[in-house]
Design a protein around this motif. Structure first.
Motif, PDB file in Angstrom:
ATOM      1  N   ASP A  71       3.793  42.581  -2.747  1.00  0.00           N
ATOM      2  CA  ASP A  71       2.942  41.654  -1.174  1.00  0.00           C
ATOM      3  C   ASP A  71       3.910  40.502  -0.738  1.00  0.00           C
ATOM      4  O   ASP A  71       4.584  40.187  -1.485  1.00  0.00           O
ATOM      5  CB  ASP A  71       1.437  41.469  -1.510  1.00  0.00           C
ATOM      6  N   PRO A  72       3.413  40.371   0.448  1.00  0.00           N
ATOM      7  CA  PRO A  72       4.275  39.517   0.899  1.00  0.00           C
ATOM      8  C   PRO A  72       4.149  38.181   0.403  1.00  0.00           C
ATOM      9  O   PRO A  72       4.890  37.372   0.341  1.00  0.00           O
ATOM     10  CB  PRO A  72       3.769  38.924   1.981  1.00  0.00           C
ATOM     11  N   ALA A  73       3.101  37.813  -0.542  1.00  0.00           N
ATOM     12  CA  ALA A  73       3.217  36.109  -0.700  1.00  0.00           C
ATOM     13  C   ALA A  73       3.608  36.356  -2.639  1.00  0.00           C
ATOM     14  O   ALA A  73       4.259  35.907  -2.360  1.00  0.00           O
ATOM     15  CB  ALA A  73       1.426  36.135  -1.199  1.00  0.00           C
ATOM     16  N   LEU A  74       3.449  37.183  -3.504  1.00  0.00           N
ATOM     17  CA  LEU A  74       4.432  37.628  -4.219  1.00  0.00           C
ATOM     18  C   LEU A  74       6.020  37.814  -3.664  1.00  0.00           C
ATOM     19  O   LEU A  74       6.845  37.046  -4.393  1.00  0.00           O
ATOM     20  CB  LEU A  74       4.296  38.733  -5.077  1.00  0.00           C
ATOM     21  N   ALA A  75       6.112  38.301  -2.639  1.00  0.00           N
ATOM     22  CA  ALA A  75       7.841  38.194  -2.563  1.00  0.00           C
ATOM     23  C   ALA A  75       7.966  37.296  -1.984  1.00  0.00           C
ATOM     24  O   ALA A  75       9.994  36.715  -2.694  1.00  0.00           O
ATOM     25  CB  ALA A  75       8.166  39.404  -1.421  1.00  0.00           C
ATOM     26  N   GLY A  76       7.791  36.415  -1.010  1.00  0.00           N
ATOM     27  CA  GLY A  76       8.205  35.071  -1.436  1.00  0.00           C
ATOM     28  C   GLY A  76       7.765  34.036  -2.008  1.00  0.00           C
ATOM     29  O   GLY A  76       8.824  33.388  -2.545  1.00  0.00           O
ATOM     30  N   LYS A  77       7.077  34.448  -3.143  1.00  0.00           N
ATOM     31  CA  LYS A  77       6.985  33.012  -4.545  1.00  0.00           C
ATOM     32  C   LYS A  77       7.900  33.584  -5.384  1.00  0.00           C
ATOM     33  O   LYS A  77       8.974  32.533  -5.955  1.00  0.00           O
ATOM     34  CB  LYS A  77       5.726  33.679  -5.089  1.00  0.00           C
ATOM     35  N   LEU A  78       8.506  35.259  -5.783  1.00  0.00           N
ATOM     36  CA  LEU A  78       9.356  35.667  -6.549  1.00  0.00           C
ATOM     37  C   LEU A  78      10.968  35.283  -6.051  1.00  0.00           C
ATOM     38  O   LEU A  78      12.011  34.516  -6.807  1.00  0.00           O
ATOM     39  CB  LEU A  78       9.663  36.901  -6.615  1.00  0.00           C
ATOM     40  N   SER A  79      10.993  34.941  -4.685  1.00  0.00           N
ATOM     41  CA  SER A  79      12.494  34.755  -3.690  1.00  0.00           C
ATOM     42  C   SER A  79      12.417  32.865  -4.250  1.00  0.00           C
ATOM     43  O   SER A  79      13.389  33.016  -4.699  1.00  0.00           O
ATOM     44  CB  SER A  79      12.158  35.069  -2.906  1.00  0.00           C
ATOM     45  N   ALA A  80      11.587  32.221  -4.212  1.00  0.00           N
ATOM     46  CA  ALA A  80      11.267  30.555  -4.006  1.00  0.00           C
ATOM     47  C   ALA A  80      11.844  30.474  -5.754  1.00  0.00           C
ATOM     48  O   ALA A  80      12.698  29.474  -5.720  1.00  0.00           O
ATOM     49  CB  ALA A  80       9.893  30.395  -2.961  1.00  0.00           C
ATOM     50  N   GLN A  81      11.117  31.003  -6.253  1.00  0.00           N
ATOM     51  CA  GLN A  81      11.114  30.825  -7.568  1.00  0.00           C
ATOM     52  C   GLN A  81      13.059  31.306  -8.253  1.00  0.00           C
ATOM     53  O   GLN A  81      13.116  30.446  -8.862  1.00  0.00           O
ATOM     54  CB  GLN A  81      10.587  31.583  -8.281  1.00  0.00           C
ATOM     55  N   TYR A  82      12.975  32.314  -7.118  1.00  0.00           N
ATOM     56  CA  TYR A  82      14.674  32.496  -7.777  1.00  0.00           C
ATOM     57  C   TYR A  82      15.551  31.473  -7.339  1.00  0.00           C
ATOM     58  O   TYR A  82      16.461  31.199  -8.165  1.00  0.00           O
ATOM     59  CB  TYR A  82      15.262  33.620  -7.718  1.00  0.00           C
ATOM     60  N   ALA A  83      15.111  31.116  -5.745  1.00  0.00           N
ATOM     61  CA  ALA A  83      16.577  30.561  -5.325  1.00  0.00           C
ATOM     62  C   ALA A  83      16.026  29.130  -6.031  1.00  0.00           C
ATOM     63  O   ALA A  83      17.167  28.385  -6.721  1.00  0.00           O
ATOM     64  CB  ALA A  83      15.625  29.843  -3.967  1.00  0.00           C
ATOM     65  N   LEU A  84      15.410  28.353  -6.766  1.00  0.00           N
ATOM     66  CA  LEU A  84      15.233  26.853  -6.738  1.00  0.00           C
ATOM     67  C   LEU A  84      15.787  26.871  -8.775  1.00  0.00           C
ATOM     68  O   LEU A  84      16.028  26.584  -9.550  1.00  0.00           O
ATOM     69  CB  LEU A  84      13.092  26.408  -7.455  1.00  0.00           C
ATOM     70  N   LEU A  85      15.652  28.607  -9.466  1.00  0.00           N
ATOM     71  CA  LEU A  85      16.107  28.486 -10.937  1.00  0.00           C
ATOM     72  C   LEU A  85      17.236  28.326 -10.233  1.00  0.00           C
ATOM     73  O   LEU A  85      17.933  27.947 -11.165  1.00  0.00           O
ATOM     74  CB  LEU A  85      16.066  30.254 -10.915  1.00  0.00           C
ATOM     75  N   VAL A  86      18.697  29.780  -9.604  1.00  0.00           N
ATOM     76  CA  VAL A  86      19.056  28.516  -9.307  1.00  0.00           C
ATOM     77  C   VAL A  86      20.208  27.633  -8.900  1.00  0.00           C
ATOM     78  O   VAL A  86      21.560  27.672  -8.902  1.00  0.00           O
ATOM     79  CB  VAL A  86      20.204  30.238  -8.921  1.00  0.00           C
ATOM     80  N   GLY A  87      19.884  27.014  -8.137  1.00  0.00           N
ATOM     81  CA  GLY A  87      20.023  25.059  -8.482  1.00  0.00           C
ATOM     82  C   GLY A  87      19.940  25.214  -6.270  1.00  0.00           C
ATOM     83  O   GLY A  87      20.727  24.121  -6.490  1.00  0.00           O
ATOM     84  N   VAL A  88      19.599  26.218  -5.678  1.00  0.00           N
ATOM     85  CA  VAL A  88      20.095  25.970  -4.437  1.00  0.00           C
ATOM     86  C   VAL A  88      19.998  24.403  -3.810  1.00  0.00           C
ATOM     87  O   VAL A  88      19.878  23.513  -3.020  1.00  0.00           O
ATOM     88  CB  VAL A  88      18.923  26.496  -3.849  1.00  0.00           C
ATOM     89  N   PHE A  89      18.664  23.936  -4.340  1.00  0.00           N
ATOM     90  CA  PHE A  89      18.215  22.445  -3.660  1.00  0.00           C
ATOM     91  C   PHE A  89      18.278  21.617  -4.592  1.00  0.00           C
ATOM     92  O   PHE A  89      17.045  20.461  -5.088  1.00  0.00           O
ATOM     93  CB  PHE A  89      16.176  22.750  -3.401  1.00  0.00           C
ATOM     94  N   ASP A  90      18.918  21.140  -6.018  1.00  0.00           N
ATOM     95  CA  ASP A  90      18.948  20.847  -6.570  1.00  0.00           C
ATOM     96  C   ASP A  90      20.222  19.547  -6.637  1.00  0.00           C
ATOM     97  O   ASP A  90      20.851  19.594  -5.825  1.00  0.00           O
ATOM     98  CB  ASP A  90      19.286  21.232  -8.170  1.00  0.00           C
ATOM     99  N   ASP A  91      19.792  18.231  -6.724  1.00  0.00           N
ATOM    100  CA  ASP A  91      20.528  17.019  -7.016  1.00  0.00           C
ATOM    101  C   ASP A  91      21.386  17.351  -7.411  1.00  0.00           C
ATOM    102  O   ASP A  91      21.427  17.505  -8.633  1.00  0.00           O
ATOM    103  CB  ASP A  91      19.996  16.035  -6.645  1.00  0.00           C
ATOM    104  N   ILE A  92      22.960  16.658  -7.237  1.00  0.00           N
ATOM    105  CA  ILE A  92      23.955  16.131  -8.031  1.00  0.00           C
ATOM    106  C   ILE A  92      24.600  14.819  -8.302  1.00  0.00           C
ATOM    107  O   ILE A  92      24.662  14.620  -7.694  1.00  0.00           O
ATOM    108  CB  ILE A  92      24.593  17.745  -8.641  1.00  0.00           C
ATOM    109  N   GLU A  93      24.548  14.387  -9.172  1.00  0.00           N
ATOM    110  CA  GLU A  93      25.214  13.179  -9.271  1.00  0.00           C
ATOM    111  C   GLU A  93      26.806  14.238 -10.105  1.00  0.00           C
ATOM    112  O   GLU A  93      27.176  14.654 -10.359  1.00  0.00           O
ATOM    113  CB  GLU A  93      24.949  12.333 -10.610  1.00  0.00           C
ATOM    114  N   TYR A  94      27.992  12.509  -8.867  1.00  0.00           N
ATOM    115  CA  TYR A  94      29.243  12.445  -9.159  1.00  0.00           C
ATOM    116  C   TYR A  94      29.776  11.234  -8.699  1.00  0.00           C
ATOM    117  O   TYR A  94      28.716   9.630  -8.168  1.00  0.00           O
ATOM    118  CB  TYR A  94      29.511  13.445  -7.774  1.00  0.00           C
ATOM    119  N   VAL A  95      30.873  11.428  -8.561  1.00  0.00           N
ATOM    120  CA  VAL A  95      32.198   9.942  -8.734  1.00  0.00           C
ATOM    121  C   VAL A  95      33.023  10.303  -7.664  1.00  0.00           C
ATOM    122  O   VAL A  95      33.523  11.076  -7.281  1.00  0.00           O
ATOM    123  CB  VAL A  95      32.603   9.785  -9.664  1.00  0.00           C
TER     124      VAL A  95
END
Length: 866
Positions: free
Chosen positions: A652-676
């Motif tokens: 349903d819409p709620a689960l579709a949004g949840k699964l898509s969000a979880q996947y985006a977070l899983l693969v690091g779309v919003f992860d910060d990264i340290e560098y030099v």
């Protein structure tokens, strides 16, 4: 002075041209233009100032100004005014050369409009015909009302107010639809229909056209103006009250009204008795009862106002009753308050409304005790300082069974920050640009806050070679946005849609594993980023935005690729950086994996163009398909990001949004990264700033939409934006619905021809409201309702749009964007490469309608609450 002239057309399928010369006075006078030359004509497309060249002898500097309006699908009335930069023009104009950007391959040839051309010097062109309106005497009781005739020609409309007898009006040549609203008194107690001798008029320059106006017999009725007037500190001030209207003690209508609102009931009988009653309310242990308002149905206007004087209140404390303690668990203490409402499941329910509860961890014992019963707990969402906060309760039902104290736990969850850099502090809209010269005027007319265009030469990543800088449109699109700003004086963010890996092409596993493609696409992305960063200035601290990789996350999620899925990243990225002289070490956290790739794209943006705003894109179908938009749908192999396993799920819409969000977070779309940095200092590269959500960009009633399973009624649009709300909730990030079709529905009074040329749809009607359609299937043009859907789609869509629209209650009367901020939506971009947005060069039919709606919206935008 009116002028004669010679026209010389040169035919071309998409850009016919015209030369106008041999200007002469129609009266034989010498031409000596002091102020201006004016040309009026029609054309099968738009003309911009860049399409016009004026030859003068002797040379003089001229200025041109163009006014255009769409009079039918792809046909424009155009007025061109030529003035001298200084001094007089005299007789120096020898030739005017112009081209037209033809609206479609089916448009009429330009030379078929030759009789529409009129030219004048130092006065307006004489293009009018004479309309003689013979109007009958107005019915008794309506003698002081105004007859209002509305003449419409495309975007042009004119209102005439004839009086009884003969009336003469000068009307520009052309074909018009003519209509008249019924005559009615201001209080609505007397009305009469208007009868016209014709519903279309053809006006010819210099000729007379006649129209007769008659009236139906006057009808008389009673009108009620109903309102609730309470002080702001009254306990019922914010309550919705249920009202009933009765005739002779028989209930006829029921409606809901709150303090400060007004409701008018018209066309009521002229005999008998009326009464208006408000249902009892039991709130916070007080029983409120209302005196009924009564009166005679007598062909008059009655003002019915309920004040505190019509309200009786009695103590409604119950025994046994229970003390309620609200336990608040706030992720962050916020200097704001929220409300909770408890509603008993009963015919006359006890209600409790607790206000000003602090958004801070702690407990609050309420002084008002709860009567025994079962209560629904209403929680919601609020926005404070631009940040969405979710007010979650531990149970949607609260049972009170005696005097034992009860507790209700409320969790305050922080969601998206809607204040995304480069965008306004209110819900805003943007449109697709295709770089046609007319784009600037169209986008300015719509007062967009952003415009978007696909990056690169092929718009798909240019994965086969290093792209010639001249073929990268980023700088041109940024300049287009600034040209729009120069007209509107509002900030306009240019947004590039860039593929660093194009999985929209299919062949996913081979394309994602191709280091050569990655190298070229990375390099071309770097080039676009460098162009954008170079255009930062004091007035544009955010020079541009980028939405990256449409369909990439969707395909990876659908395939079930895990974060460690092998992808060549470091070598192609390094080679691309070297090609463009980006001398900085790639962080070790950017690995040859799916997560490393996504992190690498984000990092590249932050080091090459640190001031741009960045979003990724995902799709409704990321869970395996988009059938769930029509009804909850079961898929056999949905990837579950929580355990990395594909499984059978009902979406349903709620689960579709949840699964898509979880996947985006899983693969690091919003992860910060340290560098030099190159200078050796430590830094952190931020993840993406927002997520773009894509439905499918085709207009609903075109074959490429409904034959692919995309034709939405308001029910499906509701579920689409429910998905966006769930997506934002679980990401805790702002969402930008992208490439939304802005086409509208056609009403029964409109002409509907080729569906694939006229681009009808529902997206614009849904977003902006379409009062002409309202809640009536019968108001929709039958040519749209009777489209036959493919057999493969009938189980989810029905056999045709009429069935689709008949399955659920809906109403287009009001825009649907009002609650978008509470759903985590901060901006909406409409249109696409071949889909209705706001530019006439992409679609002729609905773009002007959408421009007008967006222009009106900017006068009262939905602000992000504090």
């Amino acid at each position: 002075m009116q002028l004669d002239f010679t026209l010389q057309f040169t035919d071309n399928a998409w850009y016919p041209t015209l030369d106008i010369n041999n200007f002469k006075s129609t009266t034989g006078e010498n031409i000596n233009i002091q102020e201006k030359m004016v040309l009026s004509f029609s054309a099968p497309g738009k003309i911009t100032e860049g399409d016009i060249t004026v030859t003068t002898n002797p040379w003089c500097e001229l200025k041109t100004a163009i006014e255009s309006s769409e009079i039918s699908s792809g046909i424009f009335d155009i007025k061109l005014t030529i003035t001298a930069a200084s001094g007089a023009i005299g007789d120096s104009i020898e030739n005017i050369h112009m081209g037209v950007n033809v609206s479609s391959d089916s448009a009429a040839k330009w030379d078929t409009f030759k009789n529409t051309f009129t030219v004048a010097a130092d006065e307006e062109t004489q293009t009018a015909g004479e309309l003689v309106v013979t109007c009958a005497a107005l019915p008794a009781g309506l003698e002081n009302t105004a007859v209002e005739l509305v003449l419409v020609r495309g975007e042009k409309s004119e209102i005439l107010n004839p009086v009884a007898g003969k009336n003469t009006f000068n009307i520009d040549a052309g074909s018009y639809t003519v209509s008249a609203a019924e005559l009615r008194t201001a209080d609505g107690t007397v009305r009469a229909g208007v009868i016209l001798s014709a519903d279309t008029l053809t006006m010819t320059k210099g000729q007379r056209t006649s129209l007769t106006v008659a009236f139906e017999p006057a009808e008389r009725s009673t009108t009620l103006d109903i309102s609730i007037d309470l002080a702001a500190d009254h306990a019922l001030y914010r309550e919705e009250m249920s009202l009933a209207y009765l005739e002779n003690n028989v209930e006829k209508q029921r409606f809901t009204l709150s303090a400060g609102q007004n409701l008018r009931l018209e066309q009521l009988p002229v005999s008998g008795q009326f009464s208006v009653r408000i249902d009892d309310i039991k709130l916070n242990n007080v029983h409120y009862q209302f005196d009924a308002a009564t009166g005679a149905l007598d062909n008059k206007l009655h003002k019915v106002t309920f004040t505190h004087e019509q309200i009786r209140q009695n103590d409604d404390s119950q025994s046994p009753s229970a003390v309620l303690t609200v336990i608040v668990k706030a992720e962050k203490n916020v200097a704001a308050t929220f409300d909770l409402r408890l509603i008993e499941q009963n015919t006359l329910p006890h209600q409790y409304h607790f206000t000003n509860l602090p958004m801070q961890s702690g407990s609050q014992t309420q002084s008002v005790k709860l009567a025994q019963g079962s209560y629904q707990v209403a929680s919601g969402t609020l926005i404070h300082d631009g940040v969405v906060h979710y007010i979650d309760v531990d149970s949607a039902t609260l049972n009170v069974d005696g005097m034992s104290p009860v507790t209700l736990t409320v969790t305050v969850v922080e969601g998206a920050n809607l204040q995304v850099k480069g965008f306004p502090d209110y819900l805003s809209f943007g449109g697709c640009a295709d770089m046609s010269p007319s784009n600037v005027a169209d986008l300015a007319e719509a007062r967009v806050s952003s415009l978007f265009k696909y990056s690169g030469d092929d718009g798909m990543g240019d994965a086969s070679a290093y792209l010639d800088p001249a073929k990268e449109p980023t700088s041109k699109i940024i300049q287009m946005a600034r040209d729009v700003e120069a007209i509107t004086h509002d900030s306009v963010l240019p947004v590039m849609v860039s593929y660093t890996c194009n999985l929209s092409l299919g062949d996913v596993e081979n394309i994602i594993d191709d280091p050569l493609r990655h190298k070229f696409s990375f390099a071309n992305f770097i080039q676009a980023l460098q162009m954008a960063q170079a255009m930062k200035d004091d007035e544009h601290s955010v020079p541009a935005g980028f939405i990256v990789n449409p369909d990439y996350l969707g395909e990876c999620q659908k395939y079930g690729f895990k974060p460690d899925y092998a992808i060549p990243v470091r070598q192609p990225l390094s080679e691309a950086m070297a090609h463009h002289g980006v001398n900085i070490a790639i962080p070790a956290a950017i690995t040859d994996t799916l997560k490393g790739y996504i992190t690498g794209v984000n990092w590249l943006v932050r080091v090459v163009a640190p001031d741009v705003v960045l979003g990724w894109q995902l799709n409704l179908w990321s869970v395996g398909g988009s059938q769930w938009v029509y009804n909850d749908f079961t898929y056999d192999d949905v990837f579950d990001p929580e355990d990395g396993v594909k499984k059978r799920m009902t979406i349903d819409p709620a689960l579709a949004g949840k699964l898509s969000a979880q996947y985006a977070l899983l693969v690091g779309v919003f992860d910060d990264i340290e560098y030099v940095r190159a200078d050796g200092t430590a830094a952190v590269a931020k993840g993406a700033d927002f997520m773009a959500a894509d439905r499918y960009e085709a207009d609903d009633f075109t074959a490429r939409a409904y034959k692919n399973g995309y034709c939405y009624s308001p029910f499906e649009w509701d579920r689409t934006f429910d998905f966006c709300a769930s997506l934002s909730r679980h990401l805790r990030q702002p969402v930008l619905p992208w490439q939304m079709p802005a086409s509208r529905l056609a009403s029964v009074s409109e002409e509907v021809g080729s569906l694939d040329e006229q681009f009808w749809g529902t997206g614009g009607s849904y977003l902006m409201g379409h009062a002409e359609i309202g809640d009536s299937v019968e108001a929709i043009n039958a040519n749209l309702l009777n489209i036959e859907f493919l057999d493969v789609h009938t189980s989810m869509m029905g056999h045709n749009p009429k069935e689709l629209f008949s399955r659920h209650e809906w109403d287009f009367s009001q825009p649907k964007y009002g609650d978008f901020p509470s759903r985590g939506i901060f901006h909406v971009q409409v249109g696409g490469g071949a889909t209705t947005g706001v530019v006439s060069a992409v679609n002729r039919n609905s773009s002007s309608w959408m421009r007008a709606k967006l222009k009106s919206y900017r006068n009262n935008p939905v602000k992000f609450s504090k």
